[in-house]
Design an enzyme around this catalytic site. Structure first.
Site, PDB file in Angstrom:
ATOM      1  N   LYS A  60       0.813  -1.217   0.000  1.00  0.00           N
ATOM      2  CA  LYS A  60       0.000   0.000   0.000  1.00  0.00           C
ATOM      3  C   LYS A  60       0.848   1.270   0.000  1.00  0.00           C
ATOM      4  CE  LYS A  60      -4.128  -1.978   2.194  1.00  0.00           C
ATOM      5  NZ  LYS A  60      -3.667  -3.386   2.251  1.00  0.00           N
ATOM      6  N   HIS A  63      11.586   9.390  12.850  1.00  0.00           N
ATOM      7  CA  HIS A  63      10.476   8.436  12.683  1.00  0.00           C
ATOM      8  C   HIS A  63       9.126   9.163  12.697  1.00  0.00           C
ATOM      9  CE1 HIS A  63       9.609   3.887  13.250  1.00  0.00           C
ATOM     10  NE2 HIS A  63       8.618   4.456  12.594  1.00  0.00           N
ATOM     11  N   GLN A  64       9.005  10.139  11.816  1.00  0.00           N
ATOM     12  CA  GLN A  64       7.807  10.964  11.788  1.00  0.00           C
ATOM     13  C   GLN A  64       6.989  10.804  10.510  1.00  0.00           C
ATOM     14  OE1 GLN A  64      10.313  14.758  11.651  1.00  0.00           O
ATOM     15  NE2 GLN A  64       8.555  15.416  10.421  1.00  0.00           N
ATOM     16  N   ALA A  65       7.370   9.874   9.644  1.00  0.00           N
ATOM     17  CA  ALA A  65       6.684   9.758   8.358  1.00  0.00           C
ATOM     18  C   ALA A  65       5.190   9.508   8.524  1.00  0.00           C
ATOM     19  CB  ALA A  65       7.319   8.646   7.521  1.00  0.00           C
ATOM     20  N   ASP A 101      14.308   8.334   7.826  1.00  0.00           N
ATOM     21  CA  ASP A 101      13.346   8.660   8.873  1.00  0.00           C
ATOM     22  C   ASP A 101      13.417   7.630   9.989  1.00  0.00           C
ATOM     23  OD1 ASP A 101      11.141  10.200   9.969  1.00  0.00           O
ATOM     24  OD2 ASP A 101       9.876   8.460   9.500  1.00  0.00           O
ATOM     25  N   GLU A 138      17.448   3.221  16.931  1.00  0.00           N
ATOM     26  CA  GLU A 138      16.703   4.421  17.326  1.00  0.00           C
ATOM     27  C   GLU A 138      16.030   4.310  18.681  1.00  0.00           C
ATOM     28  OE1 GLU A 138      12.338   4.312  15.356  1.00  0.00           O
ATOM     29  OE2 GLU A 138      13.969   4.331  13.907  1.00  0.00           O
TER      30      GLU A 138
END
Length: 340
Positions: free
Chosen positions: A157, A298-300, A261, A266
């Protein structure tokens, strides 16, 4: 009844609290914490039958056993990925585990292109210069995307949404996946072997889940096979890229740009303020020094649309658990074989 949600960002808090408060039939409240679920914080959940975790939560064997000992029976993870959860131990403990199997793919796909275009057109460097009233164009030369080749690694997707944008740019489309997406084929995508995709693509974007078969999918050999002026984007999971190998290639002056990202180490860094402490991660610190690298935290997925869908799915997962229903979001059902 009240559930406990770990790792809740400030922007998420009102969305989560309103979602549970507004679900009158559920009659479940939600206490939100900004701390992340770790071995140190797991004891806080004592007495809570249901907890909700964030993408960077530690749900390894030790944490799961602590949760179970405190009475937790259900975990509702607010993410699609679940590589951070020891499902075998959860099954052994008889815990129900659910995730969010779907949310807006456009949030991640659009952000992946944001990273690609930012490193291509040197946006961060340009913004820093103009803030200092330096309006030179030296070092800001980018490239048109039209007519160039994009390699999409994973055409589910999110990969499909990324491909639609690339098609709009007028790019040549290459794809690699275990199964072909007919929508991508209709857009003109040619499916090729992974090695060919790496060798000929001008832009490479990763959209596959992290599992043993994909860990360090982008290793030293893969990186060396890419064009010197390629753009590499990872908005999926940090473990897909061997970061040490990437740093080695960047030291050689390779790649027009790298947009990350996510980062394989992390946990314990991303979503937290580390600005006043010494950075102990030498690899990440080195990565940050390269002018052609852009790292975000990690904001996508972080749009009001996607977070709203994640919260709604989490509420539904809790409702299904309390009603004894099982949905496609359930990774480990209550009373799964092997439970004690």
């Amino acid at each position: 009844m009240e559930i406990l949600a770990f790792g809740v960002q400030a922007d998420e808090k009102p969305l989560i609290e309103r979602a549970f408060a507004g679900h009158h039939a559920l009659e479940v409240g939600c206490r939100t914490l900004d701390v992340f679920l770790t071995e140190d914080t797991a004891p806080i959940a004592a007495g809570y039958e249901i907890i909700s975790s964030s993408v960077n939560a530690d749900l390894g064997a030790g944490v799961l056993r602590t949760l179970a000992a405190g009475g937790t029976k259900m975990i509702a993870q607010r993410s699609t990925g679940f590589n951070n959860i020891d499902l075998d131990v959860a099954r052994e403990l008889g815990m129900t585990v659910a995730r969010v199997s779907y949310y807006s793919p456009y949030s991640v796909a659009e952000f992946a292109w944001t990273l690609a275009m930012a490193v291509n057109r040197r946006i961060v460097r340009a913004a820093g210069r103009t803030r200092d009233f330096d309006f030179r164009l030296d070092g800001l030369l980018g490239r048109d995307m039209r007519g160039r080749t994009v390699g999409v690694v994973g055409t589910g997707k999110i990969g499909e949404a990324f491909t639609r944008i690339a098609h709009g740019f007028g790019m040549n489309l290459l794809g690699w996946d275990i199964a072909r997406n007919p929508v991508c084929v209709e857009l003109g995508m040619k499916y090729v072997e992974r090695g060919e995709l790496f060798a000929v693509s001008d832009v490479i974007s990763l959209h596959v889940p992290l599992m043993p078969a994909t860990h360090h999918l982008i290793d030293a050999d893969a990186l060396r096979s890419m064009k010197d002026d390629a753009i590499l984007v990872n908005s999926s999971r940090g473990g897909l890229v061997d970061t040490d190998a990437l740093v080695d290639e960047l030291r050689l002056g390779r790649f027009a740009g790298v947009g990350l990202d996510v980062y394989e180490a992390e946990a314990g860094l991303f979503f937290l303020d580390k600005s006043l402490v010494a950075v102990e991660d030498d690899t990440l610190a080195r990565l940050m020094t390269f002018p052609n690298v852009l790292v975000t935290s990690h904001q996508a997925y972080y749009t009001v649309d996607a977070v709203g869908e994640i919260v709604a799915a989490t509420v539904q997962n809790v409702e299904d658990y309390l009603a004894g229903r099982r949905s496609d979001n359930v990774l480990v059902p209550a009373g799964a074989p092997g439970a004690v």
